[in-house]
Design an enzyme around this catalytic site. Structure first.
Site, PDB file in Angstrom:
ATOM      1  N   ASP A   1       0.787  -1.239   0.000  1.00  0.00           N
ATOM      2  CA  ASP A   1       0.000   0.000   0.000  1.00  0.00           C
ATOM      3  C   ASP A   1       0.826   1.299   0.000  1.00  0.00           C
ATOM      4  OD1 ASP A   1      -1.951  -1.911   0.212  1.00  0.00           O
ATOM      5  OD2 ASP A   1      -2.611  -1.349   2.220  1.00  0.00           O
TER       6      ASP A   1
ATOM      7  N   LYS B   1      -7.246  -3.735  -3.276  1.00  0.00           N
ATOM      8  CA  LYS B   1      -7.938  -4.479  -2.225  1.00  0.00           C
ATOM      9  C   LYS B   1      -8.773  -3.556  -1.351  1.00  0.00           C
ATOM     10  CE  LYS B   1      -3.872  -4.369   0.880  1.00  0.00           C
ATOM     11  NZ  LYS B   1      -4.390  -3.609   2.016  1.00  0.00           N
TER      12      LYS B   1
ATOM     13  N   CYS C   1      -2.319  -3.074   7.987  1.00  0.00           N
ATOM     14  CA  CYS C   1      -2.152  -3.935   6.806  1.00  0.00           C
ATOM     15  C   CYS C   1      -0.897  -4.792   6.870  1.00  0.00           C
ATOM     16  CB  CYS C   1      -2.167  -3.086   5.539  1.00  0.00           C
ATOM     17  SG  CYS C   1      -3.747  -2.229   5.281  1.00  0.00           S
TER      18      CYS C   1
END
Length: 201
Positions: free
Chosen positions: A15, A81, A114
Site C-alpha cells: 500500500d 484491495k 495492513c
C-alpha cells in the site's frame, strides 16, 4: 558451490500510495527502503507482490517505485484491495504458483494494520515472515514498535533491509553478490538516515 541462505524469498510491498504521503510518519524513508529491496529483487530474481488499498479513492502506487512500468520492476501480482491483509484471492493465487513455503519479506504501511494482518495471514499459512523495521511505518509513529513487538511474539522475524539482503545472499561466492554490494554501497547514506529516523533505540 555457493548457495543462497534464504529459500523461496518473495517481496511484499504493502500500500505505498501517493495519497498516504502526507499522512504517514517518514513516508519517504519507507519508500527509500522499498526502492532498495526492489533493486535487489531484480538482481536476485525475487518475485514481487504489491497492493493498493482502495485505489479508486486513495490512488496508485508511488510512481518512483516503478512497479510494472516500462523498464521498472515487474510484479507477479499488483492487486487492489479492500481487505487490510495483502492476501487477496489474486495474491493467494500468485503465491500458489511459487515454491512453498515462502520466505516473505514485507515493507509498507501501516505497520499495525495492513502489514500486521498480512504477516499474520502468511504465518498462518505456514510461510516464514520477515518484517523490515526500516521499511514500515504508520500515521502515528508510536504504533510501529508496538506492532513489531506483537509480530515478533507471533513468530515473524523483525530485521533491517541490509541484514535481510546479506542473509538472503548468504555467501559472497554467489554470482550476484557484487551487484548486491553495489546496491548496498549506493544506498549507504540513505540507509543510515532511514535507520536513524525509523529505528531509534
Amino acid at each position: 558451490m555457493a548457495q543462497r541462505r534464504i529459500a523461496n524469498p518473495a517481496l511484499f510491498v504493502c500500500d505505498l500510495q501517493d495519497k498516504f504521503r502526507p499522512a504517514i510518519h517518514e513516508f519517504e524513508k519507507v519508500v527509500s527502503t522499498a526502492q532498495k529491496l526492489l533493486k535487489a529483487s531484480q538482481i536476485l530474481a525475487i518475485p514481487v507482490f504489491a497492493t493498493t488499498q482502495n485505489r479508486a479513492r486513495l490512488g496508485e502506487t508511488c510512481l518512483e517505485l516503478g512497479l510494472d512500468a516500462p523498464g521498472g520492476v515487474q510484479t507477479l501480482v499488483h492487486a487492489d484491495k479492500t481487505l487490510f491483509s495483502m492476501l487477496t484471492p489474486e495474491v493467494r493465487k500468485g503465491i500458489a504458483s511459487l515454491q512453498s513455503p515462502l520466505s516473505a519479506v514485507i515493507v509498507g504501511i501501516e505497520s499495525h494494520i495492513c502489514v500486521t494482518q498480512t504477516a499474520l495471514d502468511l504465518l498462518q499459512d505456514g510461510h516464514k515472515v520477515y518484517v523490515i523495521a526500516d521499511g514500515v511505518s504508520s500515521v502515528n509513529k508510536e504504533e510501529v514498535p508496538i506492532a513489531l513487538a506483537r509480530l515478533r511474539h507471533e513468530g515473524a522475524i523483525v530485521t533491517t533491509s541490509e541484514s535481510w539482503l546479506y542473509e538472503c545472499v548468504g555467501d559472497a561466492g554467489i554470482k550476484e553478490f557484487k551487484q548486491i554490494i553495489g546496491v548496498v554501497k549506493e544506498t549507504h547514506d540513505s540507509t543510515r538516515d532511514v535507520l536513524q529516523t525509523l529505528c531509534k533505540i
